[in-house]
Design a protein around this motif. Structure first.
Motif, PDB file in Angstrom:
ATOM      1  N   GLU A  31      -4.538  10.480  15.923  1.00 41.01           N
ATOM      2  CA  GLU A  31      -5.215   9.522  15.046  1.00 41.01           C
ATOM      3  C   GLU A  31      -4.216   8.763  14.185  1.00 41.01           C
ATOM      4  O   GLU A  31      -4.370   7.561  13.951  1.00 41.01           O
ATOM      5  CB  GLU A  31      -6.229  10.254  14.163  1.00 41.01           C
ATOM      6  CG  GLU A  31      -7.469  10.717  14.906  1.00 41.01           C
ATOM      7  CD  GLU A  31      -8.220   9.539  15.538  1.00 41.01           C
ATOM      8  OE1 GLU A  31      -8.424   8.521  14.849  1.00 41.01           O
ATOM      9  OE2 GLU A  31      -8.591   9.655  16.718  1.00 41.01           O
ATOM     10  N   LEU A  32      -3.197   9.454  13.730  1.00 39.08           N
ATOM     11  CA  LEU A  32      -2.178   8.786  12.921  1.00 39.08           C
ATOM     12  C   LEU A  32      -1.374   7.808  13.774  1.00 39.08           C
ATOM     13  O   LEU A  32      -1.057   6.697  13.324  1.00 39.08           O
ATOM     14  CB  LEU A  32      -1.250   9.824  12.286  1.00 39.08           C
ATOM     15  CG  LEU A  32      -0.134   9.275  11.394  1.00 39.08           C
ATOM     16  CD1 LEU A  32      -0.675   8.364  10.308  1.00 39.08           C
ATOM     17  CD2 LEU A  32       0.667  10.429  10.774  1.00 39.08           C
ATOM     18  N   THR A  33      -1.065   8.198  14.996  1.00 39.25           N
ATOM     19  CA  THR A  33      -0.362   7.298  15.916  1.00 39.25           C
ATOM     20  C   THR A  33      -1.167   6.021  16.127  1.00 39.25           C
ATOM     21  O   THR A  33      -0.635   4.912  16.082  1.00 39.25           O
ATOM     22  CB  THR A  33      -0.116   7.984  17.268  1.00 39.25           C
ATOM     23  OG1 THR A  33       0.731   9.122  17.077  1.00 39.25           O
ATOM     24  CG2 THR A  33       0.533   7.038  18.263  1.00 39.25           C
ATOM     25  N   SER A  34      -2.452   6.172  16.346  1.00 36.23           N
ATOM     26  CA  SER A  34      -3.322   5.023  16.550  1.00 36.23           C
ATOM     27  C   SER A  34      -3.408   4.158  15.300  1.00 36.23           C
ATOM     28  O   SER A  34      -3.361   2.923  15.373  1.00 36.23           O
ATOM     29  CB  SER A  34      -4.721   5.503  16.953  1.00 36.23           C
ATOM     30  OG  SER A  34      -5.621   4.420  17.066  1.00 36.23           O
ATOM     31  N   ALA A  35      -3.513   4.792  14.136  1.00 33.85           N
ATOM     32  CA  ALA A  35      -3.628   4.042  12.884  1.00 33.85           C
ATOM     33  C   ALA A  35      -2.368   3.230  12.610  1.00 33.85           C
ATOM     34  O   ALA A  35      -2.449   2.077  12.165  1.00 33.85           O
ATOM     35  CB  ALA A  35      -3.898   5.004  11.731  1.00 33.85           C
ATOM     36  N   VAL A  36      -1.213   3.819  12.862  1.00 30.07           N
ATOM     37  CA  VAL A  36       0.048   3.114  12.645  1.00 30.07           C
ATOM     38  C   VAL A  36       0.171   1.930  13.600  1.00 30.07           C
ATOM     39  O   VAL A  36       0.595   0.833  13.208  1.00 30.07           O
ATOM     40  CB  VAL A  36       1.240   4.084  12.797  1.00 30.07           C
ATOM     41  CG1 VAL A  36       2.550   3.317  12.865  1.00 30.07           C
ATOM     42  CG2 VAL A  36       1.263   5.077  11.646  1.00 30.07           C
ATOM     43  N   ALA A  60       0.853  -1.182   0.000  1.00 30.67           N
ATOM     44  CA  ALA A  60       0.000   0.000   0.000  1.00 30.67           C
ATOM     45  C   ALA A  60       0.888   1.231   0.000  1.00 30.67           C
ATOM     46  O   ALA A  60       1.817   1.333   0.807  1.00 30.67           O
ATOM     47  CB  ALA A  60      -0.912   0.007   1.223  1.00 30.67           C
ATOM     48  N   LEU A  61       0.624   2.159  -0.909  1.00 26.48           N
ATOM     49  CA  LEU A  61       1.414   3.379  -1.024  1.00 26.48           C
ATOM     50  C   LEU A  61       0.564   4.579  -0.659  1.00 26.48           C
ATOM     51  O   LEU A  61      -0.440   4.869  -1.327  1.00 26.48           O
ATOM     52  CB  LEU A  61       1.959   3.519  -2.444  1.00 26.48           C
ATOM     53  CG  LEU A  61       2.706   4.818  -2.756  1.00 26.48           C
ATOM     54  CD1 LEU A  61       3.946   4.969  -1.864  1.00 26.48           C
ATOM     55  CD2 LEU A  61       3.097   4.867  -4.238  1.00 26.48           C
ATOM     56  N   VAL A  62       0.967   5.290   0.386  1.00 27.79           N
ATOM     57  CA  VAL A  62       0.261   6.483   0.841  1.00 27.79           C
ATOM     58  C   VAL A  62       1.035   7.701   0.349  1.00 27.79           C
ATOM     59  O   VAL A  62       2.110   8.025   0.861  1.00 27.79           O
ATOM     60  CB  VAL A  62       0.142   6.508   2.378  1.00 27.79           C
ATOM     61  CG1 VAL A  62      -0.626   7.745   2.832  1.00 27.79           C
ATOM     62  CG2 VAL A  62      -0.527   5.234   2.882  1.00 27.79           C
ATOM     63  N   ALA A 107      -5.724   6.717   5.305  1.00 26.81           N
ATOM     64  CA  ALA A 107      -5.102   5.849   4.311  1.00 26.81           C
ATOM     65  C   ALA A 107      -4.436   4.647   4.960  1.00 26.81           C
ATOM     66  O   ALA A 107      -4.533   3.519   4.468  1.00 26.81           O
ATOM     67  CB  ALA A 107      -4.095   6.640   3.493  1.00 26.81           C
ATOM     68  N   VAL A 108      -3.760   4.877   6.083  1.00 35.09           N
ATOM     69  CA  VAL A 108      -3.113   3.769   6.787  1.00 35.09           C
ATOM     70  C   VAL A 108      -4.155   2.780   7.283  1.00 35.09           C
ATOM     71  O   VAL A 108      -3.972   1.558   7.200  1.00 35.09           O
ATOM     72  CB  VAL A 108      -2.243   4.299   7.953  1.00 35.09           C
ATOM     73  CG1 VAL A 108      -1.754   3.152   8.829  1.00 35.09           C
ATOM     74  CG2 VAL A 108      -1.069   5.100   7.411  1.00 35.09           C
ATOM     75  N   ARG A 109      -5.280   3.276   7.774  1.00 31.48           N
ATOM     76  CA  ARG A 109      -6.346   2.380   8.227  1.00 31.48           C
ATOM     77  C   ARG A 109      -6.936   1.589   7.060  1.00 31.48           C
ATOM     78  O   ARG A 109      -7.244   0.399   7.183  1.00 31.48           O
ATOM     79  CB  ARG A 109      -7.438   3.180   8.938  1.00 31.48           C
ATOM     80  CG  ARG A 109      -7.052   3.619  10.337  1.00 31.48           C
ATOM     81  CD  ARG A 109      -8.281   3.941  11.185  1.00 31.48           C
ATOM     82  NE  ARG A 109      -7.920   4.013  12.602  1.00 31.48           N
ATOM     83  CZ  ARG A 109      -7.606   5.125  13.237  1.00 31.48           C
ATOM     84  NH1 ARG A 109      -7.597   6.279  12.581  1.00 31.48           N
ATOM     85  NH2 ARG A 109      -7.292   5.103  14.520  1.00 31.48           N
ATOM     86  N   ASP A 110      -7.103   2.235   5.911  1.00 25.03           N
ATOM     87  CA  ASP A 110      -7.604   1.533   4.731  1.00 25.03           C
ATOM     88  C   ASP A 110      -6.626   0.442   4.300  1.00 25.03           C
ATOM     89  O   ASP A 110      -7.047  -0.658   3.902  1.00 25.03           O
ATOM     90  CB  ASP A 110      -7.823   2.512   3.582  1.00 25.03           C
ATOM     91  CG  ASP A 110      -9.047   3.390   3.785  1.00 25.03           C
ATOM     92  OD1 ASP A 110      -9.883   3.054   4.658  1.00 25.03           O
ATOM     93  OD2 ASP A 110      -9.159   4.418   3.082  1.00 25.03           O
ATOM     94  N   ALA A 111      -5.341   0.742   4.371  1.00 23.92           N
ATOM     95  CA  ALA A 111      -4.332  -0.250   4.004  1.00 23.92           C
ATOM     96  C   ALA A 111      -4.369  -1.446   4.941  1.00 23.92           C
ATOM     97  O   ALA A 111      -4.254  -2.603   4.519  1.00 23.92           O
ATOM     98  CB  ALA A 111      -2.942   0.388   4.027  1.00 23.92           C
ATOM     99  N   THR A 112      -4.561  -1.175   6.228  1.00 25.02           N
ATOM    100  CA  THR A 112      -4.654  -2.254   7.215  1.00 25.02           C
ATOM    101  C   THR A 112      -5.874  -3.118   6.958  1.00 25.02           C
ATOM    102  O   THR A 112      -5.807  -4.355   6.979  1.00 25.02           O
ATOM    103  CB  THR A 112      -4.710  -1.674   8.634  1.00 25.02           C
ATOM    104  OG1 THR A 112      -3.560  -0.842   8.854  1.00 25.02           O
ATOM    105  CG2 THR A 112      -4.732  -2.775   9.674  1.00 25.02           C
TER     106      THR A 112
END
Length: 409
Positions: free
Chosen positions: A199-204, A98-100, A175-180
């Motif tokens: 939110e980004l910390t949580s998604a990662v 997945a490329l963000v 995007a990270v959540r979609d990739a997951t």
């Protein structure tokens, strides 16, 4: 997994070093301004640069124009990574990266129809995401054949920016959540944000827990204000998050670009200047630079490992990438070693030190060391010659130049 480190990175040697030193590496500027390709054979070629973003102040959006130029020679980065030999051992088949970034044109030249885009990610006005996609999964085209690291992997394109390429924490987190959710094996984040976002910390964290290898650019790409002696080192996100492999860029000489933004927590460096790939329109080539380019190469290598070692955890894959890297203060990506080395038989090859990343160019020091070694060898040969003249010659003359008597009948 996070490391703190300055570092001298691996220089090129011999003819390749000479070629690199002769060719200036130009960072991407405005679209349409030609930049020089640092080819391994020292020959020059101008290609249009691929911008990382478009002017946010412009009244109207003008997408990056199609390139009319095609690379005549393979650039230094693919030879440095030894991709021809790497692909004899793996191509990434069966994996998804997945490329963000700014999106990817799914029908772009050289991508082989193996790109799927979510939502607006299928419209890449900037072109930067499509450029990176070519480095990860590109099959190459034309007589130069410029493939990506994992040319048989699938790529999921996701937007982490607006239409003009300006990164947004909420978009990156989504995007990270979609990739997951899509089950991506590797998540490559080409943008770098100056502030941490909850939110980004949580998604990662969710992505890492789900088993994805997350690779991120250690710093923003040019163009930017550039670094000076007074520029303080800072952490960029999501590269600074726990569990994320933070990747910075290096020049052909082995040093980071002179205007690279200082940062800390870098795990790897990889080629990230004077790199050639395609774009979203036409079948021409562009020249790109920045930590995102280095992250793309690293993400492609991670996909190769995922395909070859499907039972490895993300932690084991990251360890393999860093443990097999070329040893330096900051480890340098070695795609072939990462794919083929049996780690149980070798020690960890590279560890980073503490402090901000300010990589120095070691090429001059290496040349000096080589000259010193030559002088030592010549001096030793001279001493041996004198000893032979002083000791052996008079004895041989006294025997009438006959062989010495060995004492045997």
């Amino acid at each position: 997994m996070k490391r703190r480190g300055p570092g001298a990175v691996r220089p090129l040697c011999g003819a390749a070093l000479a070629a690199a030193l002769l060719l200036p590496v130009a960072a991407p500027a405005a679209a349409g301004v030609a930049s020089v390709v640092p080819a391994a054979d020292g020959k020059r070629q101008e290609l249009p640069p691929m911008p990382s973003a478009l002017d946010p102040r412009a009244d109207a959006v003008e997408c990056t124009a199609a390139s009319r130029e095609k690379a005549e020679k393979q650039d230094w980065s693919r030879q440095r990574l030894d991709l021809a030999r790497v692909h004899q051992h793996g191509t990434g088949a069966g994996t998804t990266v997945a490329l963000v970034d700014t999106g990817v044109s799914t029908d772009a030249a050289g991508l082989g129809g193996r790109v799927t885009a979510r939502g607006a990610a299928g419209d890449d006005c900037v072109g930067h995401g499509t450029f990176l996609a070519g480095l990860i999964v590109g099959e190459g085209w034309g007589r130069t054949r410029l493939p990506g690291v994992a040319p048989e992997a699938e790529l999921l394109a996701l937007r982490g920016t607006d239409e003009r390429g300006s990164a947004d924490a909420a978009l990156v987190a989504g995007a990270v959540r979609d990739a997951t959710a899509a089950g991506a094996d590797v998540i490559a984040v080409g943008v770098a944000l100056p502030k941490r976002d909850k939110e980004l910390t949580s998604a990662v964290a969710e992505a890492v827990d789900a088993g994805a290898v997350v690779v991120a650019a250690a710093t923003p790409d040019p163009p930017h204000a550039g670094a000076t002696r007074e520029t303080p080192a800072r952490t960029y996100w999501p590269a600074g998050e726990p569990g994320v492999l933070s990747v910075a860029d290096m020049l052909p000489s082995g040093a980071r670009p002179g205007d690279a933004l200082p940062t800390d927590g870098v795990d790897l460096v990889a080629p990230g200047a004077g790199v050639v790939s395609g774009g979203p329109r036409g079948d021409g080539h562009y020249l790109g630079a920045g930590a995102s380019v280095a992250a793309a190469y690293t993400a492609g290598t991670a996909a190769l490992i995922c395909a070859a070692r499907p039972d490895d955890t993300p932690e084991e894959i990251v360890h393999r990438l860093t443990a097999t890297a070329y040893p330096a203060d900051i480890p340098q990506l070695d795609a072939y070693a990462a794919l083929t080395t049996v780690l149980g038989d070798v020690p960890v090859r590279a560890q980073a030190a503490a402090g901000p990343v300010t990589v120095r160019d070691t090429a001059s020091a290496d040349r000096a060391a080589n000259r010193a070694a030559v002088f030592v060898l010549l001096g030793t040969a001279g001493v041996l010659a004198v000893l032979w003249a002083v000791v052996a010659v008079p004895r041989a003359r006294a025997r009438g130049w006959r062989p010495a008597d060995t004492g045997r009948d």
